[in-house]
Design a protein around this motif. Structure first.
Motif, short mmCIF file in Angstrom:
data_model
loop_
_atom_site.label_atom_id
_atom_site.label_comp_id
_atom_site.label_asym_id
_atom_site.label_seq_id
_atom_site.Cartn_x
_atom_site.Cartn_y
_atom_site.Cartn_z
N ARG A 18 0.84 -1.20 0.00
CA ARG A 18 0.00 0.00 0.00
C ARG A 18 0.87 1.25 0.00
NH1 ARG A 18 -5.17 1.29 1.90
NH2 ARG A 18 -5.41 -0.89 2.50
N ARG A 26 -7.32 8.39 -2.99
CA ARG A 26 -7.35 7.00 -2.53
C ARG A 26 -5.94 6.42 -2.54
NH1 ARG A 26 -12.76 4.22 -3.51
NH2 ARG A 26 -14.12 5.99 -3.82
N ASP A 27 -5.69 5.51 -1.61
CA ASP A 27 -4.38 4.85 -1.57
C ASP A 27 -4.20 4.00 -2.83
OD1 ASP A 27 -4.10 5.96 0.92
OD2 ASP A 27 -4.29 4.07 2.02
N TYR A 43 -3.86 -0.63 -8.17
CA TYR A 43 -5.26 -0.22 -8.07
C TYR A 43 -5.39 1.01 -7.20
CZ TYR A 43 -6.02 -5.11 -9.41
OH TYR A 43 -5.99 -6.32 -10.06
N SER A 44 -6.35 1.86 -7.50
CA SER A 44 -6.81 2.86 -6.54
C SER A 44 -7.72 2.11 -5.58
CB SER A 44 -7.59 3.98 -7.23
OG SER A 44 -6.72 4.82 -7.95
N GLU A 45 -7.48 2.26 -4.29
CA GLU A 45 -8.25 1.51 -3.30
C GLU A 45 -9.75 1.68 -3.54
OE1 GLU A 45 -8.08 0.59 1.43
OE2 GLU A 45 -7.73 2.66 0.81
N GLY A 46 -10.46 0.55 -3.51
CA GLY A 46 -11.89 0.55 -3.71
C GLY A 46 -12.32 0.32 -5.14
N ASN A 47 -11.38 0.37 -6.08
CA ASN A 47 -11.69 0.12 -7.49
C ASN A 47 -11.15 -1.23 -7.92
OD1 ASN A 47 -12.92 2.64 -7.77
ND2 ASN A 47 -10.99 3.62 -8.33
N THR A 48 -11.93 -1.97 -8.70
CA THR A 48 -11.50 -3.30 -9.13
C THR A 48 -10.73 -3.28 -10.44
OG1 THR A 48 -13.61 -3.68 -10.25
CG2 THR A 48 -13.43 -4.43 -7.95
#
Length: 137
Positions: free
Chosen positions: A35, A93-94, A116-121
């Motif tokens: 991260r 976003r992380d 990835y941008s955290e929260g995106n798949t």
């Protein structure tokens, strides 16, 4: 040599690379997650995470993924890193990096890292990386 634990790799990263703000999240037999907490110092004009930050996250993910497999070999080094930027990372976003080793030989290792941008798949970047492994004594 036994595989290092998550805690051992986290301590190695903290002690040997204090300049890095990438953190090790998890390791398993096949996947390593890292991260990068994103703040204003990681952004470029246009409100997105800069390419050099993404490359650094991928390189750390590959390094730690390899060390998780072969043991803590500090002098393993990047010999090639190829990155494809796929979509704009979110500025708020992380960045998460997922490393999968494709082949680990005696002197070279090849892996791929999806970022990835955290929260995106959907990945923001895809990286293929090769590391040189120094000879064992």
């Amino acid at each position: 040599m036994s595989n290092p634990t998550l805690a051992q790799l986290q301590e190695f990263l903290r002690s040997e690379f204090p300049q890095s703000s990438v953190t090790l999240e998890s390791i398993s037999d096949s996947v390593t997650w890292v991260r990068q907490k994103v703040d204003s110092t990681h952004l470029r004009p246009g409100g997105t995470v800069s390419g050099p930050v993404l490359m650094a996250v991928a390189d750390v993910a590959m390094y730690l993924g390899l060390l998780a497999k072969i043991g803590i070999v500090p002098l393993a080094v990047t010999t090639n890193l190829s990155i494809n930027f796929l979509r704009k990372p979110a500025a708020d976003r992380d960045i998460l990096g997922e490393c999968r080793l494709l082949k680990v030989g005696k002197t070279l290792a090849v892996g791929e890292v999806s970022l990835y941008s955290e929260g995106n798949t959907e990945p923001v970047a895809h990286v293929v990386c090769t590391y040189a492994i120094p000879p064992r004594k």
